[in-house]
Design a protein around this motif. Structure first.
Motif, PDB file in Angstrom:
ATOM      1  N   LYS A   1       0.831  -1.208   0.000  1.00 40.25           N
ATOM      2  CA  LYS A   1       0.000   0.000   0.000  1.00 40.25           C
ATOM      3  C   LYS A   1       0.864   1.256   0.000  1.00 40.25           C
ATOM      4  CE  LYS A   1      -2.982  -1.606   3.163  1.00 40.25           C
ATOM      5  NZ  LYS A   1      -4.126  -1.742   4.063  1.00 40.25           N
ATOM      6  N   GLN A   2       1.967   1.214   0.766  1.00 40.15           N
ATOM      7  CA  GLN A   2       2.846   2.390   0.757  1.00 40.15           C
ATOM      8  C   GLN A   2       3.486   2.553  -0.624  1.00 40.15           C
ATOM      9  OE1 GLN A   2       3.209   5.400   1.613  1.00 40.15           O
ATOM     10  NE2 GLN A   2       3.511   5.062   3.800  1.00 40.15           N
ATOM     11  N   ARG A   3       3.814   1.438  -1.267  1.00 41.90           N
ATOM     12  CA  ARG A   3       4.324   1.517  -2.651  1.00 41.90           C
ATOM     13  C   ARG A   3       3.267   2.109  -3.577  1.00 41.90           C
ATOM     14  NH1 ARG A   3       9.082  -1.672  -3.530  1.00 41.90           N
ATOM     15  NH2 ARG A   3       9.573  -2.763  -1.611  1.00 41.90           N
ATOM     16  N   ALA A   4       2.012   1.679  -3.363  1.00 46.60           N
ATOM     17  CA  ALA A   4       0.914   2.192  -4.203  1.00 46.60           C
ATOM     18  C   ALA A   4       0.748   3.699  -4.011  1.00 46.60           C
ATOM     19  CB  ALA A   4      -0.388   1.470  -3.861  1.00 46.60           C
ATOM     20  N   SER A   5       0.870   4.169  -2.761  1.00 46.36           N
ATOM     21  CA  SER A   5       0.687   5.608  -2.560  1.00 46.36           C
ATOM     22  C   SER A   5       1.886   6.385  -3.116  1.00 46.36           C
ATOM     23  CB  SER A   5       0.395   5.956  -1.098  1.00 46.36           C
ATOM     24  OG  SER A   5       1.518   5.724  -0.304  1.00 46.36           O
ATOM     25  N   ILE A   6       3.059   5.761  -3.119  1.00 47.17           N
ATOM     26  CA  ILE A   6       4.211   6.404  -3.767  1.00 47.17           C
ATOM     27  C   ILE A   6       3.988   6.438  -5.289  1.00 47.17           C
ATOM     28  CG2 ILE A   6       6.699   6.185  -4.248  1.00 47.17           C
ATOM     29  CD1 ILE A   6       6.988   5.052  -1.380  1.00 47.17           C
ATOM     30  N   ALA A   7       3.425   5.348  -5.830  1.00 44.94           N
ATOM     31  CA  ALA A   7       3.126   5.321  -7.272  1.00 44.94           C
ATOM     32  C   ALA A   7       2.185   6.463  -7.634  1.00 44.94           C
ATOM     33  CB  ALA A   7       2.501   3.979  -7.663  1.00 44.94           C
ATOM     34  N   ARG A   8       1.165   6.645  -6.795  1.00 45.24           N
ATOM     35  CA  ARG A   8       0.206   7.730  -7.053  1.00 45.24           C
ATOM     36  C   ARG A   8       0.891   9.099  -6.985  1.00 45.24           C
ATOM     37  NH1 ARG A   8      -5.553   8.842  -7.063  1.00 45.24           N
ATOM     38  NH2 ARG A   8      -5.726  10.841  -6.034  1.00 45.24           N
ATOM     39  N   ALA A   9       1.863   9.203  -6.082  1.00 46.93           N
ATOM     40  CA  ALA A   9       2.568  10.479  -5.930  1.00 46.93           C
ATOM     41  C   ALA A   9       3.509  10.767  -7.106  1.00 46.93           C
ATOM     42  CB  ALA A   9       3.348  10.496  -4.617  1.00 46.93           C
ATOM     43  N   ILE A  10       4.102   9.712  -7.689  1.00 46.38           N
ATOM     44  CA  ILE A  10       5.111   9.979  -8.736  1.00 46.38           C
ATOM     45  C   ILE A  10       4.569   9.866 -10.161  1.00 46.38           C
ATOM     46  CG2 ILE A  10       7.036   9.262  -7.254  1.00 46.38           C
ATOM     47  CD1 ILE A  10       7.228   6.719  -9.089  1.00 46.38           C
ATOM     48  N   ILE A  11       3.290   9.457 -10.288  1.00 46.55           N
ATOM     49  CA  ILE A  11       2.802   9.161 -11.647  1.00 46.55           C
ATOM     50  C   ILE A  11       2.780  10.401 -12.542  1.00 46.55           C
ATOM     51  CG2 ILE A  11       0.305   9.379 -11.204  1.00 46.55           C
ATOM     52  CD1 ILE A  11       0.264   6.627 -12.984  1.00 46.55           C
ATOM     53  N   LEU A  12       2.673  11.585 -11.935  1.00 42.52           N
ATOM     54  CA  LEU A  12       2.710  12.812 -12.744  1.00 42.52           C
ATOM     55  C   LEU A  12       4.140  13.324 -12.924  1.00 42.52           C
ATOM     56  CD1 LEU A  12      -0.415  14.693 -11.320  1.00 42.52           C
ATOM     57  CD2 LEU A  12      -0.206  13.584 -13.542  1.00 42.52           C
ATOM     58  N   GLN A  13       5.091  12.527 -12.521  1.00 38.77           N
ATOM     59  CA  GLN A  13       6.513  12.856 -12.644  1.00 38.77           C
ATOM     60  C   GLN A  13       6.851  14.209 -12.010  1.00 38.77           C
ATOM     61  OE1 GLN A  13       6.734  12.332 -16.954  1.00 38.77           O
ATOM     62  NE2 GLN A  13       7.042  10.135 -16.685  1.00 38.77           N
ATOM     63  N   PRO A  14       6.567  14.320 -10.705  1.00 38.94           N
ATOM     64  CA  PRO A  14       6.808  15.581 -10.003  1.00 38.94           C
ATOM     65  C   PRO A  14       8.301  15.835  -9.819  1.00 38.94           C
ATOM     66  CG  PRO A  14       6.294  13.886  -8.406  1.00 38.94           C
ATOM     67  CD  PRO A  14       6.120  13.258  -9.771  1.00 38.94           C
ATOM     68  N   LYS A  15       8.617  17.081  -9.494  1.00 39.85           N
ATOM     69  CA  LYS A  15      10.011  17.429  -9.239  1.00 39.85           C
ATOM     70  C   LYS A  15      10.319  17.397  -7.747  1.00 39.85           C
ATOM     71  CE  LYS A  15      11.643  19.838 -13.169  1.00 39.85           C
ATOM     72  NZ  LYS A  15      10.620  19.369 -14.069  1.00 39.85           N
ATOM     73  N   LEU A  16       9.253  17.529  -6.941  1.00 38.97           N
ATOM     74  CA  LEU A  16       9.436  17.556  -5.484  1.00 38.97           C
ATOM     75  C   LEU A  16       8.407  16.662  -4.812  1.00 38.97           C
ATOM     76  CD1 LEU A  16      10.658  18.863  -2.879  1.00 38.97           C
ATOM     77  CD2 LEU A  16       8.927  20.647  -3.106  1.00 38.97           C
ATOM     78  N   LEU A  17       8.894  15.811  -3.923  1.00 36.29           N
ATOM     79  CA  LEU A  17       8.019  14.951  -3.137  1.00 36.29           C
ATOM     80  C   LEU A  17       8.134  15.380  -1.674  1.00 36.29           C
ATOM     81  CD1 LEU A  17       6.394  12.563  -4.275  1.00 36.29           C
ATOM     82  CD2 LEU A  17       8.140  11.044  -3.396  1.00 36.29           C
ATOM     83  N   VAL A  18       6.990  15.651  -1.067  1.00 30.74           N
ATOM     84  CA  VAL A  18       6.981  16.038   0.340  1.00 30.74           C
ATOM     85  C   VAL A  18       6.382  14.873   1.132  1.00 30.74           C
ATOM     86  CG1 VAL A  18       6.162  17.720   2.027  1.00 30.74           C
ATOM     87  CG2 VAL A  18       6.602  18.450  -0.323  1.00 30.74           C
ATOM     88  N   ALA A  19       7.153  14.338   2.066  1.00 31.27           N
ATOM     89  CA  ALA A  19       6.690  13.180   2.834  1.00 31.27           C
ATOM     90  C   ALA A  19       6.536  13.575   4.296  1.00 31.27           C
ATOM     91  CB  ALA A  19       7.695  12.039   2.691  1.00 31.27           C
ATOM     92  N   ASP A  20       5.319  13.458   4.813  1.00 30.05           N
ATOM     93  CA  ASP A  20       5.071  13.818   6.209  1.00 30.05           C
ATOM     94  C   ASP A  20       5.007  12.545   7.057  1.00 30.05           C
ATOM     95  OD1 ASP A  20       4.481  15.024   8.587  1.00 30.05           O
ATOM     96  OD2 ASP A  20       2.692  16.075   7.888  1.00 30.05           O
ATOM     97  N   GLU A  21       6.084  12.230   7.723  1.00 29.60           N
ATOM     98  CA  GLU A  21       6.192  11.048   8.578  1.00 29.60           C
ATOM     99  C   GLU A  21       5.731   9.781   7.847  1.00 29.60           C
ATOM    100  OE1 GLU A  21       6.223  11.530  12.453  1.00 29.60           O
ATOM    101  OE2 GLU A  21       6.144  13.720  12.457  1.00 29.60           O
ATOM    102  N   ALA A  22       6.138   9.671   6.591  1.00 32.94           N
ATOM    103  CA  ALA A  22       5.597   8.618   5.730  1.00 32.94           C
ATOM    104  C   ALA A  22       5.999   7.211   6.156  1.00 32.94           C
ATOM    105  CB  ALA A  22       6.030   8.861   4.285  1.00 32.94           C
ATOM    106  N   LEU A  23       7.049   7.082   6.930  1.00 34.50           N
ATOM    107  CA  LEU A  23       7.532   5.739   7.260  1.00 34.50           C
ATOM    108  C   LEU A  23       7.326   5.392   8.729  1.00 34.50           C
ATOM    109  CD1 LEU A  23      10.950   6.031   5.369  1.00 34.50           C
ATOM    110  CD2 LEU A  23       8.763   5.255   4.476  1.00 34.50           C
ATOM    111  N   ALA A  24       6.704   6.301   9.467  1.00 35.46           N
ATOM    112  CA  ALA A  24       6.661   6.168  10.923  1.00 35.46           C
ATOM    113  C   ALA A  24       5.982   4.888  11.408  1.00 35.46           C
ATOM    114  CB  ALA A  24       5.982   7.393  11.526  1.00 35.46           C
ATOM    115  N   THR A  25       4.941   4.446  10.688  1.00 37.55           N
ATOM    116  CA  THR A  25       4.188   3.294  11.210  1.00 37.55           C
ATOM    117  C   THR A  25       4.610   1.966  10.584  1.00 37.55           C
ATOM    118  OG1 THR A  25       2.473   3.743   9.587  1.00 37.55           O
ATOM    119  CG2 THR A  25       2.144   4.660  11.784  1.00 37.55           C
ATOM    120  N   LEU A  26       5.589   2.002   9.696  1.00 36.58           N
ATOM    121  CA  LEU A  26       5.992   0.753   9.039  1.00 36.58           C
ATOM    122  C   LEU A  26       6.954  -0.044   9.929  1.00 36.58           C
ATOM    123  CD1 LEU A  26       6.727   2.158   5.460  1.00 36.58           C
ATOM    124  CD2 LEU A  26       4.641   1.038   6.256  1.00 36.58           C
TER     125      LEU A  26
END
Ligand code: ATP
Ligand code: MG
Length: 257
Positions: A155-180
């Motif tokens: 699921k975290q991979r899927a949400s990263i896929a959704r974030a990068i699919i528009l080929q952004p230049k900047l990714l902002v992650a708010d505590e994205a790994l805290a619960t893994l």
């Protein structure tokens, strides 16, 4: 190195009503300035309530600043113009479930941003979805999966896929790994590092974990009460923090483990 995002004197004041005639004023961000260069990772650390998520919300355009400026690739970002930055700045959150729609297959969720933000035709959209799934280490089969059919890591991979699919230049992650859990977390860290190398993205990485910050970030910025109290190379700040607040925060985070 070229600057990608220049943040100038950002300030955010929240007014919340606490009674009929009473208002509480919170200065969530106070004169915050910094630059993120192309392909670089800036980590943001600070105790609860120090203004980290407010900063992320202002950068992503979800919340308008009280004052200050955001300049992205030389162009000023207008407050509230979410469309302007939707393609170039994307966010990932702690809880992958919150950023995925439980009622849509992964394929549909990945197609949505393409439908709203690009002129790609059906075949091109399909190709982009396949390519993105591959980039995040998922399979073509996952297109037809609903979120509940996937593991936390998927699921975290899927949400990263959704974030990068528009080929952004900047990714902002708010505590994205805290619960893994730690093995999944290590995989996602490696994935983020690979993606950064391949796609030349910049990251702003909000994290309380010195370990994650050391792995991922070039620079670290320490926030306290809405202000930046320390900013420098991760190595420098971690080995010789200038502020006692930083030292205490790093110590207590390391002991927490
Ligand atoms: N929508 C809002 N209305 C009023 N006050 C708010 C709002 N959002 C945040 N605040 C306040 O602004 C300050 C900064 O909050 P913020 O969520 O940015 O901190 P944070 O560093 O992300 O904290 P945490 O580590 O708990 O996630 C806090 O005092 C918070 O109570
Ligand atoms: Mg927060």
């Amino acid at each position: 190195m070229k600057p990608l995002l220049v943040v100038e004197s950002l300030r955010k004041v929240y007014h919340s009503r606490t009674g009929l005639f009473q208002q509480q004023t919170t200065v969530a961000l106070d004169d915050v300035s910094f630059t993120v260069n192309e392909g670089q990772t800036l980590a943001v650390m600070g105790t609860n309530g120090s203004g980290k998520s407010t900063l992320a919300a202002l950068i992503s355009g979800a919340v308008a600043p009280t004052s200050g400026r955001l300049v992205f690739a030389g162009e000023e970002l207008e407050a509230g113009n979410y469309r302007q930055r939707a393609q170039v700045i994307r966010m990932i959150f702690q809880d992958a479930d919150a950023s995925l729609n439980p009622h849509l297959t992964l394929g549909r969720q990945l197609e949505e941003p393409l439908l709203f933000n690009t002129k790609l035709n059906a075949r091109q959209r399909h190709e982009r979805i396949m390519k993105t799934l591959h980039q995040v280490g998922l399979l073509a089969e996952h297109m037809v999966f609903y979120p509940h059919m996937m593991s936390t890591g998927q699921k975290q991979r899927a949400s990263i896929a959704r974030a990068i699919i528009l080929q952004p230049k900047l990714l902002v992650a708010d505590e994205a790994l805290a619960t893994l859990d730690s093995s999944v977390r290590a995989q996602i860290i490696n994935l983020l590092l690979d993606l950064q190398r391949d796609l030349k993205m910049s990251y702003i990485f909000i994290s309380q974990s010195p370990e994650i910050v050391r792995h991922l970030a070039d620079e670290v910025m320490i926030m306290k009460d809405g202000q930046v109290i320390e900013h420098g190379d991760v190595q420098d700040v971690f080995t010789a923090p200038k502020e006692q607040y930083t030292e205490l925060m790093l110590m207590s985070e390391l002991q927490r483990k």
